[in-house]
Design a protein around this motif. Sequence first.
Motif, short mmCIF file in Angstrom:
data_model
loop_
_atom_site.label_atom_id
_atom_site.label_comp_id
_atom_site.label_asym_id
_atom_site.label_seq_id
_atom_site.Cartn_x
_atom_site.Cartn_y
_atom_site.Cartn_z
N LYS A 172 0.83 -1.22 0.00
CA LYS A 172 0.00 0.00 0.00
C LYS A 172 0.85 1.26 0.00
O LYS A 172 0.47 2.28 -0.58
CB LYS A 172 -0.92 -0.01 1.22
CG LYS A 172 -1.92 1.13 1.24
CD LYS A 172 -2.86 1.00 2.43
CE LYS A 172 -3.88 2.13 2.44
NZ LYS A 172 -4.81 2.01 3.61
N VAL A 173 2.03 1.19 0.66
CA VAL A 173 2.89 2.38 0.68
C VAL A 173 3.84 2.40 -0.51
O VAL A 173 4.76 3.23 -0.57
CB VAL A 173 3.70 2.45 2.00
CG1 VAL A 173 2.77 2.56 3.18
CG2 VAL A 173 4.64 1.26 2.16
N GLY A 174 3.63 1.48 -1.48
CA GLY A 174 4.37 1.54 -2.73
C GLY A 174 5.58 0.64 -2.82
O GLY A 174 6.34 0.71 -3.81
N MET A 175 5.77 -0.24 -1.84
CA MET A 175 6.93 -1.13 -1.89
C MET A 175 6.63 -2.35 -2.76
O MET A 175 5.50 -2.84 -2.81
CB MET A 175 7.31 -1.57 -0.48
CG MET A 175 7.77 -0.43 0.42
SD MET A 175 8.13 -0.95 2.13
CE MET A 175 9.58 -1.97 1.88
N LYS A 176 7.66 -2.81 -3.46
CA LYS A 176 7.56 -4.02 -4.26
C LYS A 176 7.83 -5.22 -3.34
O LYS A 176 8.91 -5.35 -2.78
CB LYS A 176 8.57 -3.98 -5.41
CG LYS A 176 8.46 -5.15 -6.37
CD LYS A 176 9.52 -5.03 -7.47
CE LYS A 176 9.44 -6.22 -8.42
NZ LYS A 176 10.53 -6.14 -9.45
N VAL A 177 6.81 -6.09 -3.19
CA VAL A 177 6.85 -7.12 -2.16
C VAL A 177 6.70 -8.52 -2.76
O VAL A 177 5.81 -8.75 -3.59
CB VAL A 177 5.73 -6.89 -1.12
CG1 VAL A 177 5.79 -7.95 -0.03
CG2 VAL A 177 5.81 -5.49 -0.52
N ALA A 178 7.53 -9.44 -2.30
CA ALA A 178 7.37 -10.86 -2.62
C ALA A 178 6.84 -11.56 -1.38
O ALA A 178 7.41 -11.45 -0.29
CB ALA A 178 8.70 -11.47 -3.03
N LEU A 179 5.72 -12.27 -1.54
CA LEU A 179 5.14 -13.05 -0.45
C LEU A 179 5.30 -14.53 -0.82
O LEU A 179 4.77 -14.99 -1.82
CB LEU A 179 3.65 -12.71 -0.27
CG LEU A 179 2.88 -13.52 0.78
CD1 LEU A 179 3.47 -13.31 2.17
CD2 LEU A 179 1.40 -13.13 0.78
N ILE A 180 6.04 -15.26 0.02
CA ILE A 180 6.34 -16.67 -0.26
C ILE A 180 5.50 -17.56 0.65
O ILE A 180 5.46 -17.35 1.86
CB ILE A 180 7.84 -16.96 -0.03
CG1 ILE A 180 8.71 -16.03 -0.87
CG2 ILE A 180 8.15 -18.42 -0.35
CD1 ILE A 180 10.18 -16.05 -0.48
N GLU A 181 4.84 -18.54 0.07
CA GLU A 181 4.02 -19.48 0.86
C GLU A 181 4.23 -20.90 0.33
O GLU A 181 4.00 -21.16 -0.84
CB GLU A 181 2.54 -19.10 0.79
CG GLU A 181 1.62 -20.05 1.53
CD GLU A 181 2.04 -20.30 2.96
OE1 GLU A 181 2.30 -21.47 3.30
OE2 GLU A 181 2.13 -19.32 3.73
#
Length: 453
Positions: free
Chosen positions: A24-33
């Motif tokens: 939401k604050v503009g960061m590029k995020v990888a979510l690993i599951e």
Amino acid sequence: MKKFDAIIIGSGQAGTPLAFRLAKVGMKVALIEKEHLGGTCVNDGCTPTKAYVASARRMWDAMHGAELGVSIPAGAKADLKKIKTRKDSLVKTSVDGIKQGIQESEKLTLLEGEAKFIDQKTLEVNGDKLTAELIYINVGARPASPEIFADVHHLTNKSILKLETVPTHLIIIGASYIGLEFGQMFRRFGSKVTIIEQGDHIIHKEDEEVSNAIREFLAEEGVKFKMNSKVTQAKNTKGGIQLTLETNGKASKVSGSHLLLAVGRKPNSDLLNLEKTGLKPDKKGFIPVDDYLETSVKGIFALGDCNGKGAFTHTAYNDYEIIAQNSFDGKDRKVSDRITTYGLYIDPPLGRAGLTIREAKEKGYKVKIAHKPMDEIARAKEKGETKGFMSVLIDADTDKILGASILGVGGDEIISGILNVMYSQQPYTVIRDSVVPHPTVAELIPTMLGDLK
């Protein structure tokens, strides 16, 4: 190499909201599951088990109508397949909501697979390498399975939720929170239930009065307990399993159709190749963190069950709040600010906050105790649910509340009112002098606090 602003390992109750906040604050995020979105709470913990608890309660109601003047025809039967279908639907709704949120975010990338560290800031997932300056570990924990049970058919808190027929005789190893909840619900579903415990009382972390009261009313429902008992041998049989026990030096055998292991949980930190980062878990496998959830490696944080700072959904979510609010909202929140609180979702439930009597005395507090049996509370009597009691600990020097145990109808909800006063750092007299609606179970708390011992 794929570069991100942040990598989150695990989509539990800390990792998922953090992923959305960072995006939401503009960061590029990888979510690993590696297994399923939502973590333990959604898939194998709170959501499914409390759905089962609700079904078990319906069975109890069907069997106890006559006590309140309601004639219910005999023949109530638990249909575990339908109970499971309802549970599966609740879980799917939650998981689908998370999936939709990820799909709608341009900044979020979901990677399905098992993450392993290559170095301090590099991970490998399905052969792909990814890196970020900020890494948040939220890998949770898994059921512990002692070696003695390795070769026998057994269930865990996860696999028992896949059953579609009610066990004839469910044997449970471990008389703590998981074992007691499953023990009562399957007894109500129609199983014969035997709980085996090495110690001399159940849920040993609780005060003895709490443990004894819970054991008494579960025994009244037909749950059998074998205390001071150690399993020395376990083997499969044609009809299920057979255990050899040693109880106070004497050997005995117990046989059942199903075996549930409820002997604790093990952090998943051992699956990450943490040695590549220089991080060293403690003897129990927890990843040490500071008050702000950062590990000894700058930029690597550990959240949720794997950090040893609480094994609950609400503590995991608070870990998320600490990270997010300190990072973006100018706050200075700390792990040490929170007060221990939890519920045991047997029926009637236990709501707990703060210190037990034993802990308060060990810490050197001079305490006053307020105590009220549920069978003295009008609302509990009117509801026909008088098992349990309420107990509140007061610091005799400051008049502040140190802890509370509400064991009885509504206890899991009532505890929040006491917890709020504890967080506000106000004396117990704030509750004692309050006007509480009648008729409620909580209305006797002010009366109770007017008679400290």
